[in-house]
Design an enzyme around this catalytic site. Sequence first.
Site, PDB file in Angstrom:
ATOM      1  N   GLY A 156     -12.967  -3.839  -0.274  1.00 47.09           N
ATOM      2  CA  GLY A 156     -14.368  -3.465  -0.055  1.00 47.09           C
ATOM      3  C   GLY A 156     -14.835  -2.386  -1.016  1.00 47.09           C
ATOM      4  O   GLY A 156     -15.959  -2.423  -1.532  1.00 47.09           O
ATOM      5  N   LYS A 163     -19.590 -17.361  -0.994  1.00 48.76           N
ATOM      6  CA  LYS A 163     -21.041 -17.293  -0.801  1.00 48.76           C
ATOM      7  C   LYS A 163     -21.766 -16.449  -1.846  1.00 48.76           C
ATOM      8  O   LYS A 163     -21.294 -15.387  -2.229  1.00 48.76           O
ATOM      9  CB  LYS A 163     -21.330 -16.702   0.575  1.00 48.76           C
ATOM     10  CG  LYS A 163     -20.908 -17.639   1.678  1.00 48.76           C
ATOM     11  CD  LYS A 163     -21.279 -17.076   3.018  1.00 48.76           C
ATOM     12  CE  LYS A 163     -21.077 -18.132   4.096  1.00 48.76           C
ATOM     13  NZ  LYS A 163     -21.341 -17.591   5.426  1.00 48.76           N
ATOM     14  N   GLY A 179     -10.379  -8.913  -2.799  1.00 48.14           N
ATOM     15  CA  GLY A 179      -9.659  -9.798  -1.891  1.00 48.14           C
ATOM     16  C   GLY A 179      -9.000 -11.044  -2.433  1.00 48.14           C
ATOM     17  O   GLY A 179      -7.827 -11.031  -2.793  1.00 48.14           O
ATOM     18  N   ARG A 187       0.823  -1.220   0.000  1.00 48.04           N
ATOM     19  CA  ARG A 187       0.000   0.000   0.000  1.00 48.04           C
ATOM     20  C   ARG A 187       0.849   1.259   0.000  1.00 48.04           C
ATOM     21  O   ARG A 187       0.466   2.268  -0.591  1.00 48.04           O
ATOM     22  CB  ARG A 187      -0.947  -0.005   1.199  1.00 48.04           C
ATOM     23  CG  ARG A 187      -2.075  -0.990   0.991  1.00 48.04           C
ATOM     24  CD  ARG A 187      -3.065  -0.942   2.108  1.00 48.04           C
ATOM     25  NE  ARG A 187      -4.227  -1.719   1.761  1.00 48.04           N
ATOM     26  CZ  ARG A 187      -5.126  -2.145   2.636  1.00 48.04           C
ATOM     27  NH1 ARG A 187      -4.985  -1.855   3.913  1.00 48.04           N
ATOM     28  NH2 ARG A 187      -6.158  -2.844   2.238  1.00 48.04           N
TER      29      ARG A 187
HETATM   30  P1  AMP Z   1     -14.873 -14.602  -0.999  1.00 47.02           P
HETATM   31  O1  AMP Z   1     -14.191 -13.871   0.116  1.00 47.02           O
HETATM   32  O2  AMP Z   1     -16.350 -14.634  -0.910  1.00 47.02           O
HETATM   33  O3  AMP Z   1     -14.359 -14.174  -2.358  1.00 47.02           O
HETATM   34  O4  AMP Z   1     -14.484 -16.125  -0.811  1.00 47.02           O
HETATM   35  C1  AMP Z   1     -13.172 -16.592  -0.893  1.00 47.02           C
HETATM   36  C2  AMP Z   1     -13.118 -17.923  -0.235  1.00 47.02           C
HETATM   37  O5  AMP Z   1     -13.998 -18.812  -0.872  1.00 47.02           O
HETATM   38  C3  AMP Z   1     -11.745 -18.568  -0.311  1.00 47.02           C
HETATM   39  O6  AMP Z   1     -11.189 -18.612   0.972  1.00 47.02           O
HETATM   40  C4  AMP Z   1     -12.028 -19.966  -0.846  1.00 47.02           C
HETATM   41  O7  AMP Z   1     -11.361 -20.982  -0.136  1.00 47.02           O
HETATM   42  C5  AMP Z   1     -13.537 -20.113  -0.638  1.00 47.02           C
HETATM   43  N1  AMP Z   1     -14.125 -21.090  -1.565  1.00 47.02           N
HETATM   44  C6  AMP Z   1     -13.995 -21.119  -2.892  1.00 47.02           C
HETATM   45  N2  AMP Z   1     -14.616 -22.206  -3.396  1.00 47.02           N
HETATM   46  C7  AMP Z   1     -15.153 -22.872  -2.357  1.00 47.02           C
HETATM   47  C8  AMP Z   1     -15.899 -24.067  -2.230  1.00 47.02           C
HETATM   48  N3  AMP Z   1     -16.217 -24.798  -3.295  1.00 47.02           N
HETATM   49  N4  AMP Z   1     -16.286 -24.455  -0.994  1.00 47.02           N
HETATM   50  C9  AMP Z   1     -15.959 -23.716   0.078  1.00 47.02           C
HETATM   51  N5  AMP Z   1     -15.255 -22.574   0.037  1.00 47.02           N
HETATM   52  C10 AMP Z   1     -14.848 -22.159  -1.172  1.00 47.02           C
END
Ligand code: AMP
Length: 398
Positions: free
Chosen positions: A378, A199, A355, A36
């Site tokens: 964010g 999610k 992220g 940063r």
């Molecule tokens: P996000 O912060 O929502 O972008 O999510 C990132 C996280 O999603 C990472 O730590 C991944 O390990 C997790 N992730 C990706 N694919 C899967 C999956 N099939 N099942 C569980 N976690 C997952």
Amino acid sequence: MQSIHTYSFANKKALIRVDFNVPLDKKTFEVTDNTRIKSAIPTIKKVLSAGGSVILLSHLGRPKNGPEADFSLKHIIKSIEELSETSVLFCSDCISEEAQKMCAELQPGQILLLENVRFYSEETSGDAEFAKKLASLGDCYINDAFGTAHRAHASTTVIANYFPNDKMFGLLLEAEIVSVDKVLNSTEKPKTAIVGGAKVSSKITIIENLIHKMDNIIIGGGMAYTFIKAQGGKVGSSLVEDDYLPMALSILEKAKARNVQIILPTDTLIADAFSNDATIKEVKINEIPDGWMGLDTGAESAILFQKVIQSSKLILWNGPMGVFEFENFQRGTKQIAHDIVKATEQGAFSLVGGGDSVAAINKFGLADQVSYVSTGGGAMLEYLEGIELPGVTAIRNN
Ligand code: AMP
């Protein structure tokens, strides 16, 4: 609104809001990742080389109630000095009489770092009096903190009101906005978004906004299983948000109505436990046996995704395709990263933002082979959701 490229900085004191919220070693308080700070150096150097002086404003961590030694910006002086190749003056407050005196005495070519603005609760509440005091310290205001552009805080947003004719984006913030606007609003086609991550709930607004902007949306990662289950597939014990099943169907319908192609994985790597050492099988994504969970996209999906990515002119990637932190489940994410690099070599513009996809592209050592990697987690997500960022609007509006 002014432009940093044409503004005359000679003998001016430029207040620059930077995002120096860097990680520090818990014992030595040394900066453990200076990305940063590095990112803000071009803006600092631009002002200094044009004959101006620099007053740096930043936050560090989340101090609760006034000054906390752990969150003092004095810990990062050395890093700024090394990276800017200039010695840095420090003031242990950001609005005190001493701060006013040090700012008044600042000479062209000098850098002054003021103490953590979040030592005042007025910073996060966006207090106008506090912003006015900060504003009184300089002749012009530059916002170069994309990471906090989604916050209507005193030093990121309110302060700009006091510089109606002397406010501008820093080089980093400008590059971020130009890159996202290019992907979202350019008329070049086809445009592809790759959305992954854990999610659906955290990405739903982004996907809804992207339906109005993109030609193709590839959906991977944990969220894909909610879409598969919504369509009647068997997903075993994969990550699923049952509350979002109707929403997933509605997204598929909305995309169809707008002629936007949603591409879901057709196969998946499944595991009998959430572990790198679990037993692994590759199956059709809608035929996952009970007790097994999908942790990465499969080989057939990779070919499907590759075709779409390779034919795209603009590419946005947010979120991993699988649990890429586990060596055995990083193949899908790695493949996407390589596909994007290849498309970029062939002339596409590619933006990696948000992220974990940034962490992934860094992990694979490919960050310098895509067009732009965003620094604002964010803030980038909110921009992709179609939300106006207060820090950006405050500079643009008069
Ligand atoms: P996000 O912060 O929502 O972008 O999510 C990132 C996280 O999603 C990472 O730590 C991944 O390990 C997790 N992730 C990706 N694919 C899967 C999956 N099939 N099942 C569980 N976690 C997952």
